[in-house]
Design an enzyme around this catalytic site. Structure first.
Site, PDB file in Angstrom:
ATOM      1  N   ASP A 110       0.313  -1.104  -0.006  1.00 42.89           N
ATOM      2  CA  ASP A 110       0.034  -0.030  -0.327  1.00 42.89           C
ATOM      3  C   ASP A 110       0.941   1.089  -0.203  1.00 42.89           C
ATOM      4  O   ASP A 110       2.164   1.091  -0.057  1.00 42.89           O
ATOM      5  CB  ASP A 110      -1.092  -0.023   1.226  1.00 42.89           C
ATOM      6  N   HIS A 111       0.040   2.469   0.386  1.00 45.27           N
ATOM      7  CA  HIS A 111       1.101   3.733  -0.076  1.00 45.27           C
ATOM      8  C   HIS A 111       2.193   3.736   0.181  1.00 45.27           C
ATOM      9  O   HIS A 111       3.306   3.351   1.185  1.00 45.27           O
ATOM     10  CB  HIS A 111      -0.006   4.513   1.214  1.00 45.27           C
TER      11      HIS A 111
ATOM     12  N   GLU B 199      -2.068   6.937  -7.225  1.00 43.44           N
ATOM     13  CA  GLU B 199      -3.309   7.578  -7.276  1.00 43.44           C
ATOM     14  C   GLU B 199      -3.281   9.035  -7.646  1.00 43.44           C
ATOM     15  O   GLU B 199      -2.137  10.050  -8.316  1.00 43.44           O
ATOM     16  CB  GLU B 199      -3.189   7.974  -5.223  1.00 43.44           C
TER      17      GLU B 199
ATOM     18  N   GLY C 206      -8.732   7.310   8.185  1.00 37.52           N
ATOM     19  CA  GLY C 206      -8.807   7.603   9.440  1.00 37.52           C
ATOM     20  C   GLY C 206      -9.742   7.760  10.039  1.00 37.52           C
ATOM     21  O   GLY C 206     -10.432   7.900   9.379  1.00 37.52           O
TER      22      GLY C 206
ATOM     23  N   HIS D 140     -10.119   4.278  -0.845  1.00 39.82           N
ATOM     24  CA  HIS D 140      -9.420   4.547  -0.112  1.00 39.82           C
ATOM     25  C   HIS D 140      -9.836   5.109   1.680  1.00 39.82           C
ATOM     26  O   HIS D 140     -11.256   5.730   0.836  1.00 39.82           O
ATOM     27  CB  HIS D 140      -7.867   5.078   0.040  1.00 39.82           C
TER      28      HIS D 140
ATOM     29  N   SER E  95     -12.843   3.405   6.369  1.00 44.78           N
ATOM     30  CA  SER E  95     -12.701   3.691   7.817  1.00 44.78           C
ATOM     31  C   SER E  95     -14.711   4.208   8.237  1.00 44.78           C
ATOM     32  O   SER E  95     -14.181   5.887   7.318  1.00 44.78           O
ATOM     33  CB  SER E  95     -12.501   3.588   9.125  1.00 44.78           C
TER      34      SER E  95
HETATM   35  P1  13P Z   1      -8.391   3.661   7.438  1.00 42.68           P
HETATM   36  O1  13P Z   1      -7.322   3.684   8.006  1.00 42.68           O
HETATM   37  O2  13P Z   1      -9.288   4.952   7.145  1.00 42.68           O
HETATM   38  O3  13P Z   1      -9.575   2.454   6.693  1.00 42.68           O
HETATM   39  O4  13P Z   1      -8.188   4.344   5.781  1.00 42.68           O
HETATM   40  C1  13P Z   1      -7.046   3.089   4.775  1.00 42.68           C
HETATM   41  C2  13P Z   1      -6.509   2.949   3.766  1.00 42.68           C
HETATM   42  O5  13P Z   1      -7.146   3.443   2.921  1.00 42.68           O
HETATM   43  C3  13P Z   1      -5.255   2.498   3.449  1.00 42.68           C
HETATM   44  O6  13P Z   1      -4.705   2.694   2.220  1.00 42.68           O
END
Ligand code: 13P
Length: 279
Positions: A82-83, A135, A181, A208, A211
């Site tokens: 990821d990122h 992205e 977040g 992304h 949550s």
């Molecule tokens: P959250 O922590 O908001 O679930 O985002 C996770 C994310 O996008 C990881 O790349």
């Protein structure tokens, strides 16, 4: 033997219009929770780690652990990086052996620079048989090493097509109103924008900041063309909550309470995304 490439998993999701969850993990318990959740509901899943999570676990020891569990899983599992923000970190991820990687150029000061660096990385990764997520726009909610908050810039549908054509990106992370977040106010998602982006590009689209969204948000984003949904915060919060409920437990038992809570939280997401039963 269920190690898959992310592209294979997302191709099926795109064709059959369901979403697949991506979950970050930094240790054995998190990895086991993800794969256990996917097995419990017969769902494909994507797991991995990220540059910002390097202090919790080096790619070089985390990846073999994930690959081993993926290979033993009864469901399709892809292991993705990821990122990443820096060329050297991404090269380190390629050397470690991730099947796919994300380069996030959304922090670069200008769009042309994002196109230039993303293209360079796609060229190198493709030569190594590795697919790349990029992205465009900026999801926001994270901050860089200097503590500067990432901007929120919505993805423009016309730019999205040009960006994918110019860079050769295999997956596109879009900004349509989510943030990484915990949300301070409920997010307002721009579903018409998502549908417009889906209409201009063919590659799988990634959401992304998965949550804190409502069940309807997930249904609408998947129906609007999202194939991969990244989730981290909600799973970590589930672990923290479980730990808080057992103040007398010892460290090793706390790990297991956290793992159970993370597995349950992950399974809930997989069912919402529509991937349960698709393995
Ligand atoms: P959250 O922590 O908001 O679930 O985002 C996770 C994310 O996008 C990881 O790349």
């Amino acid at each position: 033997m269920a190690l898959y490439k992310m592209a294979e998993i997302l191709k099926d999701a795109q064709q059959k219009h369901y979403g697949v969850g991506y979950f970050n993990a930094v240790n054995m318990e998190m990895t086991r929770a993800c794969i256990g959740a996917a097995e419990a509901c017969s769902s494909p899943i994507i797991i991995g780690t990220a540059e910002a999570l390097l202090p919790y676990g080096a790619f070089e020891w985390l990846l073999p652990l994930m690959l081993r569990q993926a290979e033993a899983a009864r469901v399709p599992v892809a292991v993705h990086l990821d990122h990443t923000y820096h060329f050297d970190t991404l090269m380190r991820g390629l050397r470690a052996g991730f099947g796919s990687v994300m380069y996030d150029g959304s922090r670069l000061p200008d769009h042309r620079e994002n196109v230039r660096v993303s293209s360079e990385i796609v060229r190198i990764a493709h030569a190594m048989g590795v697919d790349v997520e990029c992205e465009l726009g900026s999801v926001g909610g994270l901050s860089d090493e200097q503590g500067r908050a990432d901007a929120v810039i919505y993805t423009d549908p016309e730019d999205a097509k040009r960006f994918v054509d110019e860079t050769g990106a295999d997956f596109l992370a879009v900004s349509i109103g989510t943030q990484h977040g915990v949300y301070k106010a409920p997010p307002k998602l721009d579903i018409p924008r998502l549908r417009a982006i889906r209409g201009t590009v063919d590659v799988p689209l990634v959401l992304h900041g998965g949550s804190g969204l409502s069940d309807d948000d997930f249904r609408e984003t998947v129906a609007g063309g999202i194939s991969k949904i990244n989730v981290f915060t909600d799973i970590v919060l589930a672990a923290q909550n479980a730990i808080a409920q057992h103040p007398q437990a010892g460290y090793t038992d706390l790990n297991l309470y956290a793992e159970t809570a993370m597995r349950e939280a992950t399974e809930k997401k997989l069912r919402l995304f529509g991937s349960a039963g698709m393995a």
